[in-house]
Design a protein around this motif. Sequence first.
Motif, mmCIF file in Angstrom:
data_model
loop_
_atom_site.group_PDB
_atom_site.id
_atom_site.type_symbol
_atom_site.label_atom_id
_atom_site.label_comp_id
_atom_site.label_asym_id
_atom_site.label_seq_id
_atom_site.Cartn_x
_atom_site.Cartn_y
_atom_site.Cartn_z
ATOM 1 N N HIS A 4 46.945 52.926 34.296
ATOM 2 C CA HIS A 4 46.601 52.998 35.893
ATOM 3 C C HIS A 4 45.412 53.773 36.500
ATOM 4 O O HIS A 4 44.398 53.427 37.343
ATOM 5 C CB HIS A 4 48.014 54.735 36.085
ATOM 6 N N THR A 5 44.237 54.328 35.455
ATOM 7 C CA THR A 5 42.929 54.015 35.127
ATOM 8 C C THR A 5 42.508 53.536 34.968
ATOM 9 O O THR A 5 41.286 53.103 36.102
ATOM 10 C CB THR A 5 42.633 55.607 34.171
ATOM 11 N N ILE A 6 42.587 52.364 34.761
ATOM 12 C CA ILE A 6 41.626 50.814 34.647
ATOM 13 C C ILE A 6 42.561 50.139 35.607
ATOM 14 O O ILE A 6 41.199 49.889 36.459
ATOM 15 C CB ILE A 6 42.209 50.332 33.321
ATOM 16 N N SER A 7 43.497 50.148 35.934
ATOM 17 C CA SER A 7 43.774 49.495 37.492
ATOM 18 C C SER A 7 42.803 49.774 38.399
ATOM 19 O O SER A 7 42.129 49.650 39.184
ATOM 20 C CB SER A 7 44.886 49.751 37.785
ATOM 21 N N LEU A 8 43.129 52.212 38.547
ATOM 22 C CA LEU A 8 42.447 52.462 39.485
ATOM 23 C C LEU A 8 40.865 52.339 39.812
ATOM 24 O O LEU A 8 40.558 51.909 41.399
ATOM 25 C CB LEU A 8 42.427 54.249 40.052
ATOM 26 N N ILE A 9 40.552 52.041 38.834
ATOM 27 C CA ILE A 9 39.096 51.849 38.843
ATOM 28 C C ILE A 9 38.714 50.469 39.016
ATOM 29 O O ILE A 9 37.384 50.120 39.971
ATOM 30 C CB ILE A 9 38.205 51.992 37.038
ATOM 31 N N HIS A 10 39.603 49.097 39.202
ATOM 32 C CA HIS A 10 39.451 47.765 38.799
ATOM 33 C C HIS A 10 38.750 47.725 40.745
ATOM 34 O O HIS A 10 38.563 47.714 40.588
ATOM 35 C CB HIS A 10 40.842 46.794 38.807
ATOM 36 N N GLY A 11 40.589 48.548 40.911
ATOM 37 C CA GLY A 11 40.892 48.560 42.334
ATOM 38 C C GLY A 11 39.435 49.269 43.146
ATOM 39 O O GLY A 11 38.364 48.658 44.085
ATOM 40 N N LEU A 91 29.811 38.648 38.807
ATOM 41 C CA LEU A 91 30.064 38.902 37.450
ATOM 42 C C LEU A 91 30.249 40.179 37.271
ATOM 43 O O LEU A 91 31.515 40.328 35.960
ATOM 44 C CB LEU A 91 28.491 38.875 36.703
ATOM 45 N N ILE A 92 30.106 41.692 38.061
ATOM 46 C CA ILE A 92 30.464 43.079 37.445
ATOM 47 C C ILE A 92 32.326 42.340 37.865
ATOM 48 O O ILE A 92 33.352 43.469 37.574
ATOM 49 C CB ILE A 92 30.007 43.931 38.084
ATOM 50 N N MET A 93 32.431 42.308 39.619
ATOM 51 C CA MET A 93 34.290 42.514 39.587
ATOM 52 C C MET A 93 34.444 41.173 38.708
ATOM 53 O O MET A 93 35.969 41.142 38.355
ATOM 54 C CB MET A 93 34.506 41.700 41.342
ATOM 55 N N MET A 94 33.936 40.095 38.200
ATOM 56 C CA MET A 94 34.625 39.188 36.810
ATOM 57 C C MET A 94 35.462 40.215 35.907
ATOM 58 O O MET A 94 35.900 39.754 35.315
ATOM 59 C CB MET A 94 34.264 37.747 37.049
ATOM 60 N N THR A 95 34.229 41.222 35.167
ATOM 61 C CA THR A 95 34.066 41.849 34.278
ATOM 62 C C THR A 95 35.135 42.650 34.295
ATOM 63 O O THR A 95 36.123 42.943 33.823
ATOM 64 C CB THR A 95 33.324 42.213 34.150
ATOM 65 N N ALA A 96 35.594 43.728 35.456
ATOM 66 C CA ALA A 96 36.145 44.582 36.041
ATOM 67 C C ALA A 96 37.668 44.042 35.972
ATOM 68 O O ALA A 96 38.589 44.299 35.783
ATOM 69 C CB ALA A 96 36.335 45.443 36.451
ATOM 70 N N SER A 97 38.398 42.853 36.502
ATOM 71 C CA SER A 97 39.838 42.212 36.261
ATOM 72 C C SER A 97 39.410 41.260 34.874
ATOM 73 O O SER A 97 41.131 41.505 34.916
ATOM 74 C CB SER A 97 39.086 41.267 37.680
ATOM 75 N N LEU A 98 38.742 40.831 34.286
ATOM 76 C CA LEU A 98 39.098 40.158 33.113
ATOM 77 C C LEU A 98 39.678 41.226 32.261
ATOM 78 O O LEU A 98 40.099 41.954 31.653
ATOM 79 C CB LEU A 98 38.065 39.912 32.861
ATOM 80 N N ILE A 99 38.914 42.892 32.240
ATOM 81 C CA ILE A 99 39.893 43.983 31.360
ATOM 82 C C ILE A 99 40.767 44.458 32.035
ATOM 83 O O ILE A 99 41.514 44.551 30.834
ATOM 84 C CB ILE A 99 37.952 44.872 31.511
ATOM 85 N N SER A 100 40.925 44.405 33.326
ATOM 86 C CA SER A 100 42.579 45.020 33.747
ATOM 87 C C SER A 100 43.086 44.128 32.867
ATOM 88 O O SER A 100 44.067 44.624 33.218
ATOM 89 C CB SER A 100 41.730 45.181 35.136
#
Length: 121
Positions: A4-11, A91-100
């Motif tokens: 949920h923390t990763i999802s929050l950071i991603h959003g 690339l930052i948005m894609m990296t965050a999405s991939l990690i999530s």
Amino acid sequence: MKLHTISLIHGIILMIFGIWSHLWPESPSPTALIPVIFGAFILVLNKGVKNYRKGISNAVMVLTFLILAGLIFPLTGALERGDTPALVRVLIMMTASLISLIFFVKRFINDRIRDDKKPEF
């Protein structure tokens, strides 16, 4: 780190960089707000992810995959234009999405393994 923390950071990343993509270029595009909308949905559904609701978690996983796939077009556009700031944002948005997405898939697989090991009566 918890899902949920990763999802929050991603959003939050999607919203910040989506707004940045919309406000600062010379010719802002309304399609730059698509990550903002996805980020808002992810933030709204984050409580369900935190409370371990499988349906909500799966919905956020699908949203994460869709935004990751959808960011391919802005990536190719930034590459064609040679727009380095846009390329970095995407690339930052894609990296965050991939990690999530990796964390969501890992949780999905772990849930499947746990469900398969339950004894049947």
